[in-house]
Design a protein around this motif. Sequence first.
Motif, PDB file in Angstrom:
ATOM      1  N   ASN A  33      37.461  -2.465  37.655  1.00  0.00           N
ATOM      2  CA  ASN A  33      36.668  -1.779  38.428  1.00  0.00           C
ATOM      3  C   ASN A  33      35.528  -2.135  37.994  1.00  0.00           C
ATOM      4  O   ASN A  33      34.243  -1.796  39.309  1.00  0.00           O
ATOM      5  CB  ASN A  33      37.707  -0.633  38.348  1.00  0.00           C
ATOM      6  CG  ASN A  33      38.487  -0.519  39.083  1.00  0.00           C
ATOM      7  OD1 ASN A  33      39.222  -0.476  39.567  1.00  0.00           O
ATOM      8  ND2 ASN A  33      39.337   1.377  39.307  1.00  0.00           N
ATOM      9  N   GLY A  39      41.148  -4.471  46.915  1.00  0.00           N
ATOM     10  CA  GLY A  39      41.827  -3.552  46.148  1.00  0.00           C
ATOM     11  C   GLY A  39      42.471  -2.832  46.771  1.00  0.00           C
ATOM     12  O   GLY A  39      42.767  -3.390  48.355  1.00  0.00           O
ATOM     13  N   ILE A  40      43.874  -2.129  46.759  1.00  0.00           N
ATOM     14  CA  ILE A  40      44.804  -1.371  47.400  1.00  0.00           C
ATOM     15  C   ILE A  40      44.675   0.073  47.011  1.00  0.00           C
ATOM     16  O   ILE A  40      45.620   1.044  47.151  1.00  0.00           O
ATOM     17  CB  ILE A  40      46.527  -2.003  46.377  1.00  0.00           C
ATOM     18  CG1 ILE A  40      47.069  -1.745  45.987  1.00  0.00           C
ATOM     19  CG2 ILE A  40      46.255  -3.203  48.334  1.00  0.00           C
ATOM     20  CD1 ILE A  40      48.356  -2.786  45.396  1.00  0.00           C
ATOM     21  N   GLY A  41      43.939   1.060  45.766  1.00  0.00           N
ATOM     22  CA  GLY A  41      44.208   2.061  45.757  1.00  0.00           C
ATOM     23  C   GLY A  41      45.311   2.673  44.791  1.00  0.00           C
ATOM     24  O   GLY A  41      45.496   3.586  44.305  1.00  0.00           O
ATOM     25  N   ASP A  46      29.279   1.950  33.775  1.00  0.00           N
ATOM     26  CA  ASP A  46      29.020   0.944  33.926  1.00  0.00           C
ATOM     27  C   ASP A  46      27.923   1.649  35.018  1.00  0.00           C
ATOM     28  O   ASP A  46      27.520   2.532  34.484  1.00  0.00           O
ATOM     29  CB  ASP A  46      29.991   0.171  35.104  1.00  0.00           C
ATOM     30  CG  ASP A  46      30.201   1.343  36.195  1.00  0.00           C
ATOM     31  OD1 ASP A  46      30.143   1.475  37.016  1.00  0.00           O
ATOM     32  OD2 ASP A  46      31.416   1.636  36.149  1.00  0.00           O
ATOM     33  N   ARG A  78      28.047   0.947  41.527  1.00  0.00           N
ATOM     34  CA  ARG A  78      27.396   1.492  42.803  1.00  0.00           C
ATOM     35  C   ARG A  78      27.912   3.396  42.721  1.00  0.00           C
ATOM     36  O   ARG A  78      26.979   3.977  44.002  1.00  0.00           O
ATOM     37  CB  ARG A  78      27.965   0.905  43.871  1.00  0.00           C
ATOM     38  CG  ARG A  78      29.841   1.561  43.872  1.00  0.00           C
ATOM     39  CD  ARG A  78      30.603   1.192  44.955  1.00  0.00           C
ATOM     40  NE  ARG A  78      31.717   1.289  45.154  1.00  0.00           N
ATOM     41  CZ  ARG A  78      32.356   1.592  46.140  1.00  0.00           C
ATOM     42  NH1 ARG A  78      32.654   0.401  46.525  1.00  0.00           N
ATOM     43  NH2 ARG A  78      33.643   2.040  45.804  1.00  0.00           N
ATOM     44  N   LYS A 114      33.710  -4.379  38.872  1.00  0.00           N
ATOM     45  CA  LYS A 114      33.986  -5.031  40.511  1.00  0.00           C
ATOM     46  C   LYS A 114      32.963  -4.413  41.563  1.00  0.00           C
ATOM     47  O   LYS A 114      32.124  -4.480  42.082  1.00  0.00           O
ATOM     48  CB  LYS A 114      35.417  -5.103  40.823  1.00  0.00           C
ATOM     49  CG  LYS A 114      36.039  -4.969  42.413  1.00  0.00           C
ATOM     50  CD  LYS A 114      37.490  -4.933  43.126  1.00  0.00           C
ATOM     51  CE  LYS A 114      38.001  -3.402  42.721  1.00  0.00           C
ATOM     52  NZ  LYS A 114      39.521  -3.302  42.803  1.00  0.00           N
ATOM     53  N   TYR A 115      32.960  -2.737  41.075  1.00  0.00           N
ATOM     54  CA  TYR A 115      32.290  -1.827  41.799  1.00  0.00           C
ATOM     55  C   TYR A 115      30.786  -2.072  40.825  1.00  0.00           C
ATOM     56  O   TYR A 115      29.928  -1.360  41.534  1.00  0.00           O
ATOM     57  CB  TYR A 115      32.867  -0.742  42.167  1.00  0.00           C
ATOM     58  CG  TYR A 115      33.642  -1.164  42.450  1.00  0.00           C
ATOM     59  CD1 TYR A 115      34.024  -0.901  44.265  1.00  0.00           C
ATOM     60  CD2 TYR A 115      35.577  -0.567  42.067  1.00  0.00           C
ATOM     61  CE1 TYR A 115      35.146  -0.797  44.817  1.00  0.00           C
ATOM     62  CE2 TYR A 115      36.368  -0.374  42.613  1.00  0.00           C
ATOM     63  CZ  TYR A 115      36.332  -0.993  44.020  1.00  0.00           C
ATOM     64  OH  TYR A 115      37.539  -0.411  44.639  1.00  0.00           O
ATOM     65  N   GLY A 160      44.822   1.018  41.045  1.00  0.00           N
ATOM     66  CA  GLY A 160      44.628   0.597  39.460  1.00  0.00           C
ATOM     67  C   GLY A 160      43.782   2.491  39.080  1.00  0.00           C
ATOM     68  O   GLY A 160      45.228   2.418  37.840  1.00  0.00           O
ATOM     69  N   LEU A 161      43.890   2.811  39.516  1.00  0.00           N
ATOM     70  CA  LEU A 161      43.151   4.601  38.582  1.00  0.00           C
ATOM     71  C   LEU A 161      44.285   5.198  38.876  1.00  0.00           C
ATOM     72  O   LEU A 161      44.525   5.749  37.522  1.00  0.00           O
ATOM     73  CB  LEU A 161      42.050   5.084  39.353  1.00  0.00           C
ATOM     74  CG  LEU A 161      40.859   4.258  38.951  1.00  0.00           C
ATOM     75  CD1 LEU A 161      39.270   4.743  40.169  1.00  0.00           C
ATOM     76  CD2 LEU A 161      40.335   4.114  37.551  1.00  0.00           C
ATOM     77  N   TYR A 166      44.095   6.062  47.517  1.00  0.00           N
ATOM     78  CA  TYR A 166      42.676   6.346  47.417  1.00  0.00           C
ATOM     79  C   TYR A 166      41.524   5.347  47.094  1.00  0.00           C
ATOM     80  O   TYR A 166      41.443   4.721  45.972  1.00  0.00           O
ATOM     81  CB  TYR A 166      42.161   7.934  47.118  1.00  0.00           C
ATOM     82  CG  TYR A 166      41.115   8.080  47.428  1.00  0.00           C
ATOM     83  CD1 TYR A 166      41.544   8.815  48.291  1.00  0.00           C
ATOM     84  CD2 TYR A 166      39.626   8.583  47.512  1.00  0.00           C
ATOM     85  CE1 TYR A 166      40.293   9.502  48.957  1.00  0.00           C
ATOM     86  CE2 TYR A 166      38.909   9.098  47.597  1.00  0.00           C
ATOM     87  CZ  TYR A 166      39.603   9.468  48.450  1.00  0.00           C
ATOM     88  OH  TYR A 166      37.902  10.478  49.163  1.00  0.00           O
ATOM     89  N   ARG A 167      41.138   5.256  48.076  1.00  0.00           N
ATOM     90  CA  ARG A 167      40.097   3.470  48.059  1.00  0.00           C
ATOM     91  C   ARG A 167      38.638   4.376  48.412  1.00  0.00           C
ATOM     92  O   ARG A 167      37.561   3.735  48.488  1.00  0.00           O
ATOM     93  CB  ARG A 167      39.773   2.666  49.076  1.00  0.00           C
ATOM     94  CG  ARG A 167      41.549   2.342  49.185  1.00  0.00           C
ATOM     95  CD  ARG A 167      41.712   0.746  48.938  1.00  0.00           C
ATOM     96  NE  ARG A 167      40.900  -0.189  47.575  1.00  0.00           N
ATOM     97  CZ  ARG A 167      40.288  -0.594  47.792  1.00  0.00           C
ATOM     98  NH1 ARG A 167      40.108  -1.490  48.995  1.00  0.00           N
ATOM     99  NH2 ARG A 167      39.280  -1.540  47.862  1.00  0.00           N
TER     100      ARG A 167
HETATM  101  P1  ADP Z   1      41.032  -0.086  44.409  1.00  0.00           P
HETATM  102  O1  ADP Z   1      39.693  -0.953  43.003  1.00  0.00           O
HETATM  103  O2  ADP Z   1      42.200  -0.944  44.212  1.00  0.00           O
HETATM  104  O3  ADP Z   1      40.218   0.382  45.093  1.00  0.00           O
HETATM  105  P2  ADP Z   1      41.837   1.898  42.437  1.00  0.00           P
HETATM  106  O4  ADP Z   1      42.581   2.575  42.126  1.00  0.00           O
HETATM  107  O5  ADP Z   1      41.345   0.652  41.038  1.00  0.00           O
HETATM  108  O6  ADP Z   1      41.672   1.365  43.543  1.00  0.00           O
HETATM  109  O7  ADP Z   1      39.822   2.737  42.834  1.00  0.00           O
HETATM  110  C1  ADP Z   1      40.304   3.418  43.539  1.00  0.00           C
HETATM  111  C2  ADP Z   1      38.342   3.741  44.025  1.00  0.00           C
HETATM  112  O8  ADP Z   1      37.744   4.144  43.298  1.00  0.00           O
HETATM  113  C3  ADP Z   1      37.612   2.631  44.134  1.00  0.00           C
HETATM  114  O9  ADP Z   1      38.109   1.931  45.702  1.00  0.00           O
HETATM  115  C4  ADP Z   1      36.685   2.991  43.734  1.00  0.00           C
HETATM  116  O10 ADP Z   1      36.574   3.252  45.735  1.00  0.00           O
HETATM  117  C5  ADP Z   1      36.237   4.050  43.330  1.00  0.00           C
HETATM  118  N1  ADP Z   1      36.346   3.318  41.983  1.00  0.00           N
HETATM  119  C6  ADP Z   1      36.964   3.294  41.048  1.00  0.00           C
HETATM  120  N2  ADP Z   1      35.952   2.506  40.126  1.00  0.00           N
HETATM  121  C7  ADP Z   1      34.848   2.720  40.271  1.00  0.00           C
HETATM  122  C8  ADP Z   1      33.058   2.252  39.687  1.00  0.00           C
HETATM  123  N3  ADP Z   1      33.195   1.965  38.321  1.00  0.00           N
HETATM  124  N4  ADP Z   1      32.600   2.939  40.005  1.00  0.00           N
HETATM  125  C9  ADP Z   1      32.548   2.970  41.469  1.00  0.00           C
HETATM  126  N5  ADP Z   1      33.623   3.014  42.156  1.00  0.00           N
HETATM  127  C10 ADP Z   1      34.677   3.139  41.403  1.00  0.00           C
END
Ligand code: ADP
Length: 376
Positions: A255, A320-322, A284, A287, A258-259, A324-325, A302-303
């Motif tokens: 993440n 992404g599909i929300g 990181d 954003r 990616k973000y 990972g976390l 949740y995304r």
């Molecule tokens: P996905 O990445 O597939 O959307 P995740 O469960 O990994 O799903 O993350 C959920 C949401 O949390 C992401 O869609 C994003 O909005 C936010 N997010 C996670 N990690 C970060 C990060 N390092 N910086 C900014 N936003 C993040």
Amino acid sequence: MAGRPEQKAQFARWLVAVPAVAVALGGTMLVAPYVQADVSAVFLAAVMFSAWKGGLGGGMLATVLSSLVRAFFFLPPAYSFTLDATGVEELAIFGFAALVISSLSAAREEATAREQAARVEAENANAVKDEFLAAVSHELRTPLTTIKTLTRILQRDDTTDDERREYLGDIALECDRQIDLISNLLDLSRIRAGIVTVTPRRVDAGVVLRECGRAQSVGAAERGHEVSVDIEGGLPDVCADRDALRRAISSIVENAIKYTPDGGRIVLRARSDGAAHLALEIGDNGRGIRAEDVSHVFERFYRGVPDGGPDSVRGGVMPGIGLGLYLASVLVRGMGGEIDVSSAEGTGSTFTVRLPVWRDDVDLNVDDIPHETAVR
Ligand code: ADP
């Protein structure tokens, strides 16, 4: 003050008793010269109708009005509000009927409200499912399209060795992306079925952190990110499931890559957190996460709320599909740890995984530390 409009509406409902009793009186007056019968049933009907429509208040108002009207026009002595034994008996019967009917009406209203709430919940669940299916389809299709295009290019005779190597590398990366996605989906259903287990053992968290940094280095380099690993000296081992920890940290690092806009900085840090815990931080300068999203990012699917607000398409443009976390938090909690995030929009995020320090005196078979625990 906030209850005022509701009280007014409630009172307006009671007033149904007035026309109901008026209709009963008018009807009775009309037919009385021709029909020699006990007309109290007509008023009883007015009371029951008022209780059904206006609740207990409406029923009681109709009871009082009916008794007064009955006493005045129909019961001796005529044209007086004096209640004889019959009048008192009627009052009791009307009151009882109002009580029973208003209770039935309240139960029906409650059932209707529950049914409506269940319908809204089902509709929301359906919308989330549709969104999820659309996101999964998109996530499955995008790498496949890339793989197909690159394969077509590779089939041509005019590609150089360097191009071949590069395209094959891209295909391998897209395959990894597919595998990760499918693993997450499988994990989700396995967690729901209660068959994902974690087995805590003695683990050097620093080693796991370094492995995760290395594993993600190609993806990070492609985006021009600088990844550094900073492990405090002399850290104790933790009590964790090595594989589950690696997967949780990898999701967080993915993440971060990616973000964070190209050329960002990602820091993986391990430090002690009091005597009994160790903290692993993944920071990181990307954003960041909006204040309204921070408390939700560990929820399933949740995304984040995109720029268009909560009603627009979720997730914006990032793949992404929300999951990972959500999966990371389930695994960390399953190991007896905690996960949280601090973030400021525009400046970056830091995810922290806290794990219990390994204790030699702990017997994993009998102690309170989770042993082969099914995570949920
Ligand atoms: P996905 O990445 O597939 O959307 P995740 O469960 O990994 O799903 O993350 C959920 C949401 O949390 C992401 O869609 C994003 O909005 C936010 N997010 C996670 N990690 C970060 C990060 N390092 N910086 C900014 N936003 C993040």
